[in-house]
Scaffold this active site. Structure first.
Site, short mmCIF file in Angstrom:
data_model
loop_
_atom_site.label_atom_id
_atom_site.label_comp_id
_atom_site.label_asym_id
_atom_site.label_seq_id
_atom_site.Cartn_x
_atom_site.Cartn_y
_atom_site.Cartn_z
CG HIS A 54 -1.90 -1.07 1.31
ND1 HIS A 54 -1.79 -2.12 2.19
CD2 HIS A 54 -3.03 -1.30 0.59
CE1 HIS A 54 -2.83 -2.93 2.03
NE2 HIS A 54 -3.59 -2.47 1.06
CD GLN A 62 -14.02 -6.08 -1.27
OE1 GLN A 62 -14.31 -4.92 -1.50
NE2 GLN A 62 -12.80 -6.55 -1.55
NE ARG A 87 -7.72 -12.32 1.88
CZ ARG A 87 -8.93 -12.52 2.42
NH1 ARG A 87 -9.07 -13.33 3.43
NH2 ARG A 87 -9.99 -11.92 1.93
O1 PAF Z 1 -8.17 -4.34 -3.15
C1 PAF Z 1 -8.80 -3.99 -2.14
O2 PAF Z 1 -8.23 -3.71 -1.07
C2 PAF Z 1 -10.32 -3.88 -2.21
O3 PAF Z 1 -10.86 -4.86 -3.02
C3 PAF Z 1 -10.80 -2.48 -2.63
C4 PAF Z 1 -10.37 -2.14 -4.04
C5 PAF Z 1 -10.28 -1.43 -1.67
C6 PAF Z 1 -12.33 -2.44 -2.60
O4 PAF Z 1 -12.83 -2.73 -1.33
#
Ligand code: PAF
Length: 262
Positions: A30, A54, A179
């Site tokens: 990130h 999701q 994860r």
């Molecule tokens: O890749 C991710 O962390 C997620 O799928 C996202 C793009 C932030 C959507 O919740």
């Protein structure tokens, strides 16, 4: 000090150049997205929202790692100006109009995780609506996600430039993922088989390599056409090997561009 926004009112006066959507549990992968965003625009916003839509498995959602304090430090250090931390009510007030990920959304990750990509596209579209960024950045590690987000932006003519960023790996080639904290040292070693397999020059050799590690349970391994996400053939110009499986209960995915593989 990094700014924190929680509501659409907080965002109303802001002009966002680059959005970095995340679900938190931020790591060096990130940080690299945020650093690229920093070079692209003036105001960089990181969103942190664990999107219930999701997750098809309630336990997986409940177990998703959370580390807000260190996330804020990492985001600031990497160069973010602000963080958007909405509640579920802010993202989904009232009835949610789900975005369909279509046929490609049902393949590979979508086959193992039904509706996952509908959830991803729905939240990404909502985040775009709320933050109105000029650009948004996504990692190549989730290659099918990236493909589907680009497709959605095109099909719905959303006014956002989607930027893709390379996968960040640890010193042994394991792709960084939130994860990975669920893997112990031995399991991290088993997981190295993914990187070794992706470096082979044919899908047969990749499969062979995967079989050499009994602790990795393969879900799929395919070489696809990057432009269509269908299996590649001899005429395919841009090929990518995609792979997913489990070490114990931990799902791992990865991919790599390939030149002369089939
Ligand atoms: O890749 C991710 O962390 C997620 O799928 C996202 C793009 C932030 C959507 O919740």
């Amino acid at each position: 000090m990094i700014e924190i926004y929680k509501s659409s009112e907080d965002l109303a006066r802001q002009e966002i150049d680059v959005l970095v959507p995340t679900m938190g549990a931020l790591h060096a992968g990130h940080a690299s997205l945020i650093k690229i965003a920093r070079q692209k625009g003036k105001k960089v916003l990181v969103s942190i929202f664990i999107n219930p839509l999701q997750f098809e498995d309630k336990q997986d959602l409940a177990n998703y790692p959370k580390s807000l304090d260190s996330d804020l430090r990492l985001a600031e250090k990497a160069g973010a100006d602000a963080v958007f931390i909405p509640t579920t009510e802010v993202i989904y007030p009232g009835i949610v109009t789900e975005v369909s990920a279509g046929k490609v959304g049902e393949l590979y990750e979508g086959k193992s995780r039904p509706k996952h990509f509908n959830g991803v596209l729905t939240v990404v579209k909502r985040l775009f609506e709320l933050t109105t960024p000029k650009m948004a950045i996504f990692g190549e590690k989730d290659f099918q996600q990236l493909f589907l987000i680009k497709q959605m932006v095109k099909e719905l003519s959303l006014p956002v430039d989607v930027i893709s960023a390379p996968t960040i790996r640890d010193e042994n080639g394991l792709a960084l993922s939130s994860r990975n904290i669920f893997l112990d040292q031995n399991q991290k070693k088993y997981a190295q088989v993914i990187f070794r397999a992706l470096q082979k020059s044919s899908i047969e050799d990749m499969n062979q390599e995967i079989l050499s590690e009994p602790n990795f349970r393969l879900d799929y391994l395919e070489v696809i056409d990057e432009n269509t996400f269908h299996p590649a053939d001899k005429s395919t110009l841009n090929k990518r090997a995609i792979i997913a499986g489990w070490i114990n209960q931990v799902r791992l995915i990865d991919n790599m561009t390939v030149s002369a593989k089939s």
